[in-house]
Write an enzyme that holds these catalytic residues in place. Sequence first.
Site, PDB file in Angstrom:
ATOM      1  N   TYR A  19     -39.004 -10.989  11.198  1.00 58.66           N
ATOM      2  CA  TYR A  19     -39.082 -11.057  12.386  1.00 58.66           C
ATOM      3  C   TYR A  19     -39.369  -9.585  13.356  1.00 58.66           C
ATOM      4  O   TYR A  19     -40.393  -9.436  13.798  1.00 58.66           O
ATOM      5  CB  TYR A  19     -37.828 -11.793  13.235  1.00 58.66           C
ATOM      6  CG  TYR A  19     -37.988 -12.126  14.712  1.00 58.66           C
ATOM      7  CD1 TYR A  19     -38.737 -12.825  15.256  1.00 58.66           C
ATOM      8  CD2 TYR A  19     -37.287 -11.321  15.501  1.00 58.66           C
ATOM      9  CE1 TYR A  19     -39.014 -13.144  16.490  1.00 58.66           C
ATOM     10  CE2 TYR A  19     -37.232 -11.563  16.902  1.00 58.66           C
ATOM     11  CZ  TYR A  19     -37.900 -12.686  17.411  1.00 58.66           C
ATOM     12  OH  TYR A  19     -38.142 -12.620  18.845  1.00 58.66           O
ATOM     13  N   SER A  73     -39.218  -8.084  21.035  1.00 58.71           N
ATOM     14  CA  SER A  73     -37.798  -8.250  21.030  1.00 58.71           C
ATOM     15  C   SER A  73     -37.084  -7.182  20.745  1.00 58.71           C
ATOM     16  O   SER A  73     -37.796  -6.236  19.981  1.00 58.71           O
ATOM     17  CB  SER A  73     -37.432  -9.394  19.709  1.00 58.71           C
ATOM     18  OG  SER A  73     -36.198  -9.489  19.307  1.00 58.71           O
TER      19      SER A  73
HETATM   20  P1  NDP Z   1     -39.071 -21.288  21.670  1.00 61.53           P
HETATM   21  O1  NDP Z   1     -38.827 -21.475  19.876  1.00 61.53           O
HETATM   22  O2  NDP Z   1     -38.310 -21.892  22.664  1.00 61.53           O
HETATM   23  O3  NDP Z   1     -40.868 -21.289  21.912  1.00 61.53           O
HETATM   24  C1  NDP Z   1     -41.869 -20.752  21.048  1.00 61.53           C
HETATM   25  C2  NDP Z   1     -42.933 -21.170  21.381  1.00 61.53           C
HETATM   26  O4  NDP Z   1     -44.038 -20.858  20.660  1.00 61.53           O
HETATM   27  C3  NDP Z   1     -43.193 -22.673  21.715  1.00 61.53           C
HETATM   28  O5  NDP Z   1     -43.793 -23.289  22.755  1.00 61.53           O
HETATM   29  C4  NDP Z   1     -44.191 -23.178  20.448  1.00 61.53           C
HETATM   30  O6  NDP Z   1     -45.110 -24.006  20.823  1.00 61.53           O
HETATM   31  C5  NDP Z   1     -44.932 -21.842  20.575  1.00 61.53           C
HETATM   32  N1  NDP Z   1     -45.471 -21.545  18.818  1.00 61.53           N
HETATM   33  C6  NDP Z   1     -44.843 -21.233  17.846  1.00 61.53           C
HETATM   34  N2  NDP Z   1     -45.634 -21.393  17.062  1.00 61.53           N
HETATM   35  C7  NDP Z   1     -47.035 -21.582  17.256  1.00 61.53           C
HETATM   36  C8  NDP Z   1     -48.067 -21.660  16.452  1.00 61.53           C
HETATM   37  N3  NDP Z   1     -48.456 -21.588  15.489  1.00 61.53           N
HETATM   38  N4  NDP Z   1     -49.313 -22.010  17.419  1.00 61.53           N
HETATM   39  C9  NDP Z   1     -49.180 -22.325  19.059  1.00 61.53           C
HETATM   40  N5  NDP Z   1     -47.764 -22.026  19.493  1.00 61.53           N
HETATM   41  C10 NDP Z   1     -46.841 -21.716  18.729  1.00 61.53           C
HETATM   42  O7  NDP Z   1     -38.990 -19.657  21.823  1.00 61.53           O
HETATM   43  P2  NDP Z   1     -38.628 -18.794  23.028  1.00 61.53           P
HETATM   44  O8  NDP Z   1     -39.228 -19.182  24.341  1.00 61.53           O
HETATM   45  O9  NDP Z   1     -37.447 -18.252  22.854  1.00 61.53           O
HETATM   46  O10 NDP Z   1     -39.753 -17.522  22.552  1.00 61.53           O
HETATM   47  C11 NDP Z   1     -40.698 -16.807  23.228  1.00 61.53           C
HETATM   48  C12 NDP Z   1     -40.927 -15.433  23.035  1.00 61.53           C
HETATM   49  O11 NDP Z   1     -39.865 -14.630  23.098  1.00 61.53           O
HETATM   50  C13 NDP Z   1     -41.016 -15.321  21.341  1.00 61.53           C
HETATM   51  O12 NDP Z   1     -42.314 -14.393  21.118  1.00 61.53           O
HETATM   52  C14 NDP Z   1     -39.663 -14.862  21.037  1.00 61.53           C
HETATM   53  O13 NDP Z   1     -39.762 -14.153  19.821  1.00 61.53           O
HETATM   54  C15 NDP Z   1     -39.508 -13.981  22.075  1.00 61.53           C
HETATM   55  N6  NDP Z   1     -37.896 -13.516  22.042  1.00 61.53           N
HETATM   56  C16 NDP Z   1     -37.146 -14.669  22.460  1.00 61.53           C
HETATM   57  C17 NDP Z   1     -35.809 -14.314  22.603  1.00 61.53           C
HETATM   58  C18 NDP Z   1     -34.718 -15.287  23.194  1.00 61.53           C
HETATM   59  O14 NDP Z   1     -33.597 -14.865  23.062  1.00 61.53           O
HETATM   60  N7  NDP Z   1     -35.106 -16.584  23.439  1.00 61.53           N
HETATM   61  C19 NDP Z   1     -35.247 -12.842  22.719  1.00 61.53           C
HETATM   62  C20 NDP Z   1     -36.238 -11.963  22.266  1.00 61.53           C
HETATM   63  C21 NDP Z   1     -37.808 -12.294  21.946  1.00 61.53           C
HETATM   64  P3  NDP Z   1     -45.252 -25.494  19.674  1.00 61.53           P
HETATM   65  O15 NDP Z   1     -44.237 -25.373  18.789  1.00 61.53           O
HETATM   66  O16 NDP Z   1     -45.332 -26.739  20.691  1.00 61.53           O
HETATM   67  O17 NDP Z   1     -46.745 -24.761  19.128  1.00 61.53           O
END
Ligand code: NDP
Length: 237
Positions: free
Chosen positions: A157, A144
């Site tokens: 974060y 990020s």
């Molecule tokens: P979401 O919250 O929509 O999705 C996060 C995903 O991570 C979900 O599929 C969730 O699945 C999974 N996850 C979280 N914790 C666990 C765990 N303990 N075990 C397995 N899976 C896990 O987030 P985004 O799609 O927005 O984010 C994706 C990436 O992009 C992240 O790394 C985020 O930091 C990064 N990012 C996002 C930005 C944005 O604006 N959206 C900007 C910059 C970076 P489940 O809960 O089913 O386990």
Amino acid sequence: MDSPHTGRIVLVTGASRGIGRATAIALGKAGAHVIAVARTIGGLEELDDDIKREGGTATLVPLDLKDYPGIDRMAAAIGERWGRLDALFGNAGVLGPLTPVVHLHQKAWDELMAVNVTANWRMIRAFDPLLRKSEAGRVLMVSSAVARMNRPYWGGYAISKAALEMLTFTYAAELNGTKVHVNVLNPGPTRTRMRAEAMPGEDPMTLPAPEELTPLILEMLSPACDKTGELVAFRWP
Ligand code: NDP
């Protein structure tokens, strides 16, 4: 048309929603076999339906990435079945509370480090032998912009993403000269649940949908990607 992803075995973490889900669908459509990892079984099952609808195939792995021995077992099972891993998209992440660093509770800190850093270290440690067996192993870890911003209240974060970047660049340097290329993606603000949690007052429709990012992500995961040890940022036109 033949795609560079046809027949490749690609693992996507955080595939149940957001950026991971959109990427898994695009990869499936492009002919990769997608190994989809997340905790939410319903989300994975819906993803499987969507991938099948596009003519692709997936293997679903319901797993909490804090289950580190579970990561090792998953790598062993993939090694037994396919003998290699062609690409790893380390996308799963948590935001944690937006609060001064001195107000962070131990539990929140531990969760941030466990999911955003340690799980990704365990992933590369477990999958390194299988990535080296690929004709063109590719790793893309999702960071990020805040990892380099010193922004108040985003410390937990941001610190975890800065650590993830150093992990990824160190691994990339250790693999220099091999067929495995390792990079970092900064997706920029994207219309997902995490972004809505971080910016509740924002109109999500002003942001790109996760699907907009998938051409860049697929390019970085493809055998044609010659970059390694780089930070690539998505820019919305
Ligand atoms: P979401 O919250 O929509 O999705 C996060 C995903 O991570 C979900 O599929 C969730 O699945 C999974 N996850 C979280 N914790 C666990 C765990 N303990 N075990 C397995 N899976 C896990 O987030 P985004 O799609 O927005 O984010 C994706 C990436 O992009 C992240 O790394 C985020 O930091 C990064 N990012 C996002 C930005 C944005 O604006 N959206 C900007 C910059 C970076 P489940 O809960 O089913 O386990």
